[in-house]
Scaffold this active site. Structure first.
Site, PDB file in Angstrom:
ATOM      1  N   ASN A 212       0.734  -0.959   0.196  1.00  0.00           N
ATOM      2  CA  ASN A 212       0.108  -0.235  -0.045  1.00  0.00           C
ATOM      3  C   ASN A 212       0.591   0.834  -0.424  1.00  0.00           C
ATOM      4  O   ASN A 212       1.866   1.051  -0.058  1.00  0.00           O
ATOM      5  CB  ASN A 212      -0.403   0.052   1.052  1.00  0.00           C
ATOM      6  CG  ASN A 212      -0.239  -0.008   2.443  1.00  0.00           C
ATOM      7  OD1 ASN A 212       0.537   0.582   2.742  1.00  0.00           O
ATOM      8  ND2 ASN A 212      -0.354  -1.128   3.145  1.00  0.00           N
ATOM      9  N   ASP A 280      -4.189  -6.161   4.840  1.00  0.00           N
ATOM     10  CA  ASP A 280      -4.530  -7.542   5.189  1.00  0.00           C
ATOM     11  C   ASP A 280      -4.739  -8.833   5.265  1.00  0.00           C
ATOM     12  O   ASP A 280      -5.235  -9.714   5.844  1.00  0.00           O
ATOM     13  CB  ASP A 280      -6.552  -6.709   5.954  1.00  0.00           C
ATOM     14  CG  ASP A 280      -6.585  -5.409   6.596  1.00  0.00           C
ATOM     15  OD1 ASP A 280      -6.145  -5.211   7.463  1.00  0.00           O
ATOM     16  OD2 ASP A 280      -7.432  -4.160   4.850  1.00  0.00           O
ATOM     17  N   PRO A 307      -2.401 -11.766  10.157  1.00  0.00           N
ATOM     18  CA  PRO A 307      -2.517 -11.562  11.906  1.00  0.00           C
ATOM     19  C   PRO A 307      -2.238 -10.427  11.992  1.00  0.00           C
ATOM     20  O   PRO A 307      -1.579  -9.229  11.741  1.00  0.00           O
ATOM     21  CB  PRO A 307      -1.318 -12.169  12.354  1.00  0.00           C
ATOM     22  CG  PRO A 307      -0.918 -12.031  11.473  1.00  0.00           C
ATOM     23  CD  PRO A 307      -0.671 -12.489  10.026  1.00  0.00           C
ATOM     24  N   LYS A 340     -13.135   0.897  16.883  1.00  0.00           N
ATOM     25  CA  LYS A 340     -11.991  -0.369  16.489  1.00  0.00           C
ATOM     26  C   LYS A 340     -10.795  -0.610  18.572  1.00  0.00           C
ATOM     27  O   LYS A 340     -10.728  -1.355  18.542  1.00  0.00           O
ATOM     28  CB  LYS A 340     -10.891   0.774  15.777  1.00  0.00           C
ATOM     29  CG  LYS A 340      -9.620  -0.168  14.742  1.00  0.00           C
ATOM     30  CD  LYS A 340      -9.342   0.268  13.829  1.00  0.00           C
ATOM     31  CE  LYS A 340     -10.675   0.450  12.662  1.00  0.00           C
ATOM     32  NZ  LYS A 340      -9.820   0.822  11.508  1.00  0.00           N
TER      33      LYS A 340
END
Ligand code: C5P
Length: 407
Positions: A212, A280, A307, A340
């Site tokens: 990313n 992810d 993970p 979150k």
């Protein structure tokens, strides 16, 4: 008047008309009790003499004609290591370009490259040279490398032109020096801080990967701030193109799984801050050879979940006292952050808007919302360095009433 007794400044004088002002700077530094060692570039010797500066500083002045005798007395590496601060005044366009590119072809540039100390640069040059894109680019590089600037100021120049390029006055340079040498409070001395930063890189085959746009800038800024507050700082970083912050223990990793293993190995810690943009998903089975175009359409990639490093460390037996997560969201920023916080079991979430318009990815500024169990604090837009400093100061305050980690 702040004393500089016990402090040692290595003053590097470049060859410009403003060099005459360093006599006054040396005098001011001596009045405050500092030791001042001086290096003159070959060009500087055309403007000031080693004799006048040696008389003012009471120290030997080193020139580009550095002799073997000098090297025995005080090696060029030792010269920059023995100093608490390096000051370049006047910093000519040429000296700045050398610094920005890591050139080391004379005593001054070698000392600048060999140092692990902070550097203050006081540029002085003709306004057109200052405004030239090459100089602007070099100045930007120096600032990214952590160099501090004093000036230049606007005014009439020796060449008769008017504009920015005049060296800061000796008393302004002195103020900057005093500020940089001021002992900083180190509330995190004896504490350990682990920070993840950058993207992770998940291999598809030996030449391709999933990743990313994370630049790592915010995490690296946090690592610098942690070092400044005295913490033992471990930076677990995915691939980025940023200089290693001085004083940080860098642990370079590629994949999320490697990042998790290193983080687990670094526990116990007092504080863990997870700024990394962890992928992810990874490819379930990395192809051992480069995947070829077969003519029967694109391959299908089977993905497996990575993970969650933050959630794993948060819930581990060796959980740090304070765990901080980041939430990069493009919509409903704070609502998602509150969820979150609970889901990941951390103490704080630093939420930021990474939608394209916000310019956070790769940029130098950030607007964050600090989400804790007790509420949401909206911080004004500030530089990533300021976010880092404010955040680390806050975390240090949260830690103060608690005991340090038992090893
Ligand atoms: O779930 P999300 O990716 O939005 O969570 C972001 C936070 O979780 C960040 O602090 C990030 O560093 C951390 N994280 C992690 N491991 C993952 C995914 C996210 O540590 N696999």
């Amino acid at each position: 008047m702040t004393s500089l007794a016990g402090k040692s400044v290595l003053l590097i004088v470049g060859g410009g008309i403003a060099a005459y002002k360093v006599h006054e700077l040396v005098r001011l530094l001596k009045t405050r009790g500092a030791t001042v060692r001086i290096i003159l570039t070959r060009a500087a010797e055309q403007f000031v003499t080693p004799l006048s500066l040696a008389s003012l500083s009471g120290e030997k002045v080193y020139t580009s004609l550095f002799s073997l005798t000098d090297e025995v007395e005080m090696g060029h590496i030792q010269l920059s290591r023995a100093a608490d601060l390096l000051v370049v005044a006047p910093a000519t366009a040429d000296l700045i370009a050398k610094m920005a590119n890591g050139l080391a072809d004379d005593l001054a540039s070698t000392a600048l490259l060999a140092t692990d100390k902070r550097i203050l640069v006081a540029p002085a040059m003709n306004v057109r040279m200052w405004r030239h894109p090459a100089t602007m680019r070099n100045i930007e590089t120096l600032q990214r490398d952590g160099v501090t600037l004093a000036g230049p100021s606007d005014g009439e120049m020796a060449c008769g032109e008017f504009g920015p390029g005049r060296m800061a006055e000796p008393n302004e340079i002195l103020t900057a020096i005093v500020d940089m040498l001021k002992p900083k409070a180190q509330p995190l001395a004896g504490r350990k801080v682990v920070i993840t930063a950058g993207p992770t890189r998940e291999p598809i085959d030996p030449v391709r990967f999933i990743s990313n746009h994370s630049s790592g800038k915010q995490g690296y800024a946090i690592a610098r701030a942690a070092v400044e507050l005295g913490a033992e700082t471990v930076l677990v970083s995915g691939p980025v193109s940023l200089p290693i912050p001085p004083g940080v223990q860098l642990m370079p990793v590629e994949t999320a799984q490697e990042m998790l293993e290193i983080c687990e190995g670094e526990m116990p810690a007092d504080i863990a801050i997870f700024t990394a943009a962890v992928a992810d998903w990874r490819v379930a089975a990395e192809a051992p050879e480069k995947i070829k175009k077969t003519g029967s359409g694109p391959p299908s990639l089977m993905l497996a979940e990575n993970p969650d490093i933050l959630a794993t460390i948060s819930r581990s037996a060796k959980r740090p006292r304070i765990v901080v997560g980041f939430a990069a969201e493009t919509e409903h920023v704070t609502e998602h952050a509150v969820q979150k916080l609970k889901r990941k079991g951390c103490d704080l979430i630093v939420a930021n808007d990474v939608s394209r318009d916000a310019g956070v990815f790769g940029g130098d500024r950030n607007t964050i919302h600090l989400v804790s169990a007790t509420g949401v604090e909206d911080w004004p837009q500030m530089s990533k360095d300021d976010v880092a400093q404010k955040l680390m100061e806050r975390l240090a305050q949260m830690l103060v009433p608690q005991q340090k980690t038992e090893e």
